[in-house]
Design an enzyme around this catalytic site. Structure first.
Site, PDB file in Angstrom:
ATOM      1  N   LEU A 133      10.176 -20.905  -4.861  1.00  0.00           N
ATOM      2  CA  LEU A 133       9.370 -19.868  -4.200  1.00  0.00           C
ATOM      3  C   LEU A 133       7.962 -19.902  -4.795  1.00  0.00           C
ATOM      4  O   LEU A 133       7.798 -19.928  -6.012  1.00  0.00           O
ATOM      5  CB  LEU A 133       9.986 -18.479  -4.432  1.00  0.00           C
ATOM      6  CG  LEU A 133       9.145 -17.279  -3.949  1.00  0.00           C
ATOM      7  CD1 LEU A 133       8.991 -17.269  -2.431  1.00  0.00           C
ATOM      8  CD2 LEU A 133       9.765 -15.960  -4.416  1.00  0.00           C
ATOM      9  N   TRP A 192     -12.391  -1.996  -7.094  1.00  0.00           N
ATOM     10  CA  TRP A 192     -13.223  -1.611  -8.248  1.00  0.00           C
ATOM     11  C   TRP A 192     -13.926  -0.284  -7.990  1.00  0.00           C
ATOM     12  O   TRP A 192     -14.423   0.359  -8.896  1.00  0.00           O
ATOM     13  CB  TRP A 192     -14.285  -2.681  -8.552  1.00  0.00           C
ATOM     14  CG  TRP A 192     -13.727  -4.016  -8.944  1.00  0.00           C
ATOM     15  CD1 TRP A 192     -13.644  -5.114  -8.139  1.00  0.00           C
ATOM     16  CD2 TRP A 192     -13.192  -4.407 -10.214  1.00  0.00           C
ATOM     17  NE1 TRP A 192     -13.077  -6.157  -8.831  1.00  0.00           N
ATOM     18  CE2 TRP A 192     -12.802  -5.756 -10.107  1.00  0.00           C
ATOM     19  CE3 TRP A 192     -13.005  -3.748 -11.449  1.00  0.00           C
ATOM     20  CZ2 TRP A 192     -12.230  -6.467 -11.164  1.00  0.00           C
ATOM     21  CZ3 TRP A 192     -12.439  -4.463 -12.499  1.00  0.00           C
ATOM     22  CH2 TRP A 192     -12.060  -5.803 -12.365  1.00  0.00           C
ATOM     23  N   SER A 241      -7.905  -4.771   5.693  1.00  0.00           N
ATOM     24  CA  SER A 241      -8.573  -4.483   4.410  1.00  0.00           C
ATOM     25  C   SER A 241      -9.050  -5.742   3.671  1.00  0.00           C
ATOM     26  O   SER A 241      -8.869  -5.854   2.459  1.00  0.00           O
ATOM     27  CB  SER A 241      -7.656  -3.637   3.512  1.00  0.00           C
ATOM     28  OG  SER A 241      -7.388  -2.381   4.109  1.00  0.00           O
ATOM     29  N   ASP A 250       0.833  -1.200   0.000  1.00  0.00           N
ATOM     30  CA  ASP A 250       0.000   0.000   0.000  1.00  0.00           C
ATOM     31  C   ASP A 250       0.869   1.253   0.000  1.00  0.00           C
ATOM     32  O   ASP A 250       1.986   1.240   0.510  1.00  0.00           O
ATOM     33  CB  ASP A 250      -0.912  -0.017   1.239  1.00  0.00           C
ATOM     34  CG  ASP A 250      -2.068   0.962   1.112  1.00  0.00           C
ATOM     35  OD1 ASP A 250      -2.351   1.424  -0.007  1.00  0.00           O
ATOM     36  OD2 ASP A 250      -2.686   1.276   2.147  1.00  0.00           O
ATOM     37  N   HIS A 257       2.173   3.174  -9.054  1.00  0.00           N
ATOM     38  CA  HIS A 257       1.894   1.749  -9.291  1.00  0.00           C
ATOM     39  C   HIS A 257       3.008   1.118 -10.121  1.00  0.00           C
ATOM     40  O   HIS A 257       3.407  -0.026  -9.884  1.00  0.00           O
ATOM     41  CB  HIS A 257       0.550   1.582 -10.008  1.00  0.00           C
ATOM     42  CG  HIS A 257      -0.627   2.054  -9.198  1.00  0.00           C
ATOM     43  ND1 HIS A 257      -0.783   1.738  -7.870  1.00  0.00           N
ATOM     44  CD2 HIS A 257      -1.706   2.809  -9.519  1.00  0.00           C
ATOM     45  CE1 HIS A 257      -1.904   2.290  -7.408  1.00  0.00           C
ATOM     46  NE2 HIS A 257      -2.482   2.952  -8.396  1.00  0.00           N
TER      47      HIS A 257
HETATM   48  C1  IPE Z   1      -5.531  -2.646   0.260  1.00  0.00           C
HETATM   49  O1  IPE Z   1      -5.139  -1.345  -0.078  1.00  0.00           O
HETATM   50  C2  IPE Z   1      -5.643  -3.487  -0.950  1.00  0.00           C
HETATM   51  C3  IPE Z   1      -4.431  -3.620  -1.748  1.00  0.00           C
HETATM   52  C4  IPE Z   1      -3.229  -3.203  -1.427  1.00  0.00           C
HETATM   53  C5  IPE Z   1      -4.614  -4.313  -2.974  1.00  0.00           C
HETATM   54  P1  IPE Z   1      -6.202  -0.180  -0.171  1.00  0.00           P
HETATM   55  O2  IPE Z   1      -5.438   1.068  -0.343  1.00  0.00           O
HETATM   56  O3  IPE Z   1      -7.224  -0.495  -1.179  1.00  0.00           O
HETATM   57  O4  IPE Z   1      -6.868  -0.274   1.288  1.00  0.00           O
HETATM   58  P2  IPE Z   1      -7.725   0.755   2.103  1.00  0.00           P
HETATM   59  O5  IPE Z   1      -8.841   1.222   1.218  1.00  0.00           O
HETATM   60  O6  IPE Z   1      -6.824   1.887   2.480  1.00  0.00           O
HETATM   61  O7  IPE Z   1      -8.184  -0.019   3.294  1.00  0.00           O
HETATM   62  C1  IPE Z   2      -1.633   0.223  -3.274  1.00  0.00           C
HETATM   63  O1  IPE Z   2      -1.409   1.582  -3.342  1.00  0.00           O
HETATM   64  C2  IPE Z   2      -1.927  -0.399  -4.601  1.00  0.00           C
HETATM   65  C3  IPE Z   2      -3.332  -0.797  -4.800  1.00  0.00           C
HETATM   66  C4  IPE Z   2      -4.259  -0.783  -3.902  1.00  0.00           C
HETATM   67  C5  IPE Z   2      -3.677  -1.263  -6.113  1.00  0.00           C
HETATM   68  P1  IPE Z   2      -2.606   2.623  -3.301  1.00  0.00           P
HETATM   69  O2  IPE Z   2      -3.046   2.897  -4.686  1.00  0.00           O
HETATM   70  O3  IPE Z   2      -3.662   2.169  -2.376  1.00  0.00           O
HETATM   71  O4  IPE Z   2      -1.853   3.890  -2.716  1.00  0.00           O
HETATM   72  P2  IPE Z   2      -2.404   4.923  -1.662  1.00  0.00           P
HETATM   73  O5  IPE Z   2      -2.882   4.149  -0.486  1.00  0.00           O
HETATM   74  O6  IPE Z   2      -3.508   5.672  -2.330  1.00  0.00           O
HETATM   75  O7  IPE Z   2      -1.223   5.781  -1.358  1.00  0.00           O
HETATM   76 MG    MG Z   3      -4.073   2.490  -0.397  1.00  0.00          MG
END
Ligand code: IPE
Ligand code: IPE
Ligand code: MG
Length: 254
Positions: free
Chosen positions: A137, A75, A199, A26, A43
């Site tokens: 792995l 989504w 999450s 995240d 990303h």
């Molecule tokens: C959790 O990250 C899911 C992934 C890393 C794929 P999010 O950024 O979507 O989580 P929340 O919304 O902060 O809980």
């Molecule tokens: C995690 O990074 C990647 C996915 C959930 C796909 P985020 O896109 O949630 O990044 P932040 O949390 O907005 O910084």
């Molecule tokens: Mg996030």
């Protein structure tokens, strides 16, 4: 017979190097925003860090690495971001599978894949087949994954497998239908990006996992950060319900 020790049914042995590391990667968006760049570049940098962390696992002898890349709730993001993420996923599958295969990595994708388009589904099937014989792995990417979805699909599959059975189901019965049925429960859970929540990741499997939260954003979570997480794990006392005194005595004395 279950393949692995269930943390609630028996006391698993806790190895110095975690056998299974599960990560919520995240903070990509915030990493990009700090640099006045579009979220997407966070990303893209995040994919590089996946590569680096796979290398760390290979070097450290971690056997299972499970990454939460796209949740069933993601989504809800703006459609442009969702579509860019899916394109990035496709590109990664096209470009990385060869190298993963050469390094003895077995790739699996878990989640409700039916929502992905045909092309992506075909790439997933091909990548899994291509790496199916590898054992060094086990790299698992959770995509359109949700812990509740997983438990419910397992419940449905379990009930369908023995329609005449009315009661007496066990944890082991359910576990054999969960998406992670091929792996031991995670020893170490890491979440980057500063949030301290699950999450809807591996709800069932995290029962006795050591949790590690760091403010480091995923695109910065390099080898050195991974080692800090492992070191933190190595300081933990994994009691699995027992007392410290019991642990100091005989480890196998459950
Ligand atoms: C959790 O990250 C899911 C992934 C890393 C794929 P999010 O950024 O979507 O989580 P929340 O919304 O902060 O809980
Ligand atoms: C995690 O990074 C990647 C996915 C959930 C796909 P985020 O896109 O949630 O990044 P932040 O949390 O907005 O910084
Ligand atoms: Mg996030």
């Amino acid at each position: 017979m279950a393949l692995f020790t269930s943390s609630t049914q028996q006391v698993p042995t806790a190895a110095a190097v975690p056998r299974h590391v599960a990560i919520i990667l995240d903070g990509n968006g915030r990493w990009a925003r700090k640099r006045f760049m579009p979220r997407f570049s966070g990303h893209a940098k995040g994919v590089e860090m996946v590569r680096e962390n796979v290398r760390s696992c290979l070097e450290r002898g971690v056997e299972f690495l499970t990454l939460f890349a796209f949740s069933s709730e993601n989504w809800r993001r703006p459609s442009e971001e969702v579509s860019l993420l899916l394109q990035l996923f496709i590109k990664a599958l096209e470009q990385e599978v060869d190298k993963l295969d050469r390094n003895g990595v077995r790739l699996r994708i878990i989640g409700d894949l039916s929502r992905f388009d045909q092309r992506l589904q075909e790439l997933i099937v091909a990548a899994e087949a291509r790496t199916a014989a590898n054992t060094r792995l086990h790299l698992t990417i959770a995509a359109n994954y949700g812990g509740r979805w997983d438990i419910m699909q397992a419940v449905n599959a379990m009930l369908n497998a023995q329609p005449a059975k009315r009661s007496g189901w066990t944890e082991a019965d359910l576990e054999s239908f969960l998406s992670m049925n091929f792996a031991p429960e995670p020893d170490l859970f890491i979440r980057t990006g500063g949030e301290e929540r699950i999450s809807n990741f591996l709800l069932w499997q995290l029962a006795y996992t050591e949790l590690y939260f760091t403010r480091t954003l995923w695109p910065d979570f390099d080898r050195a950060h991974f080692d800090v997480a492992i070191a933190s794990y190595q300081k933990r006392e994994r009691r699995f319900g027992r007392t410290s005194a019991q642990l100091a005595g005989d480890d196998s004395d459950a």
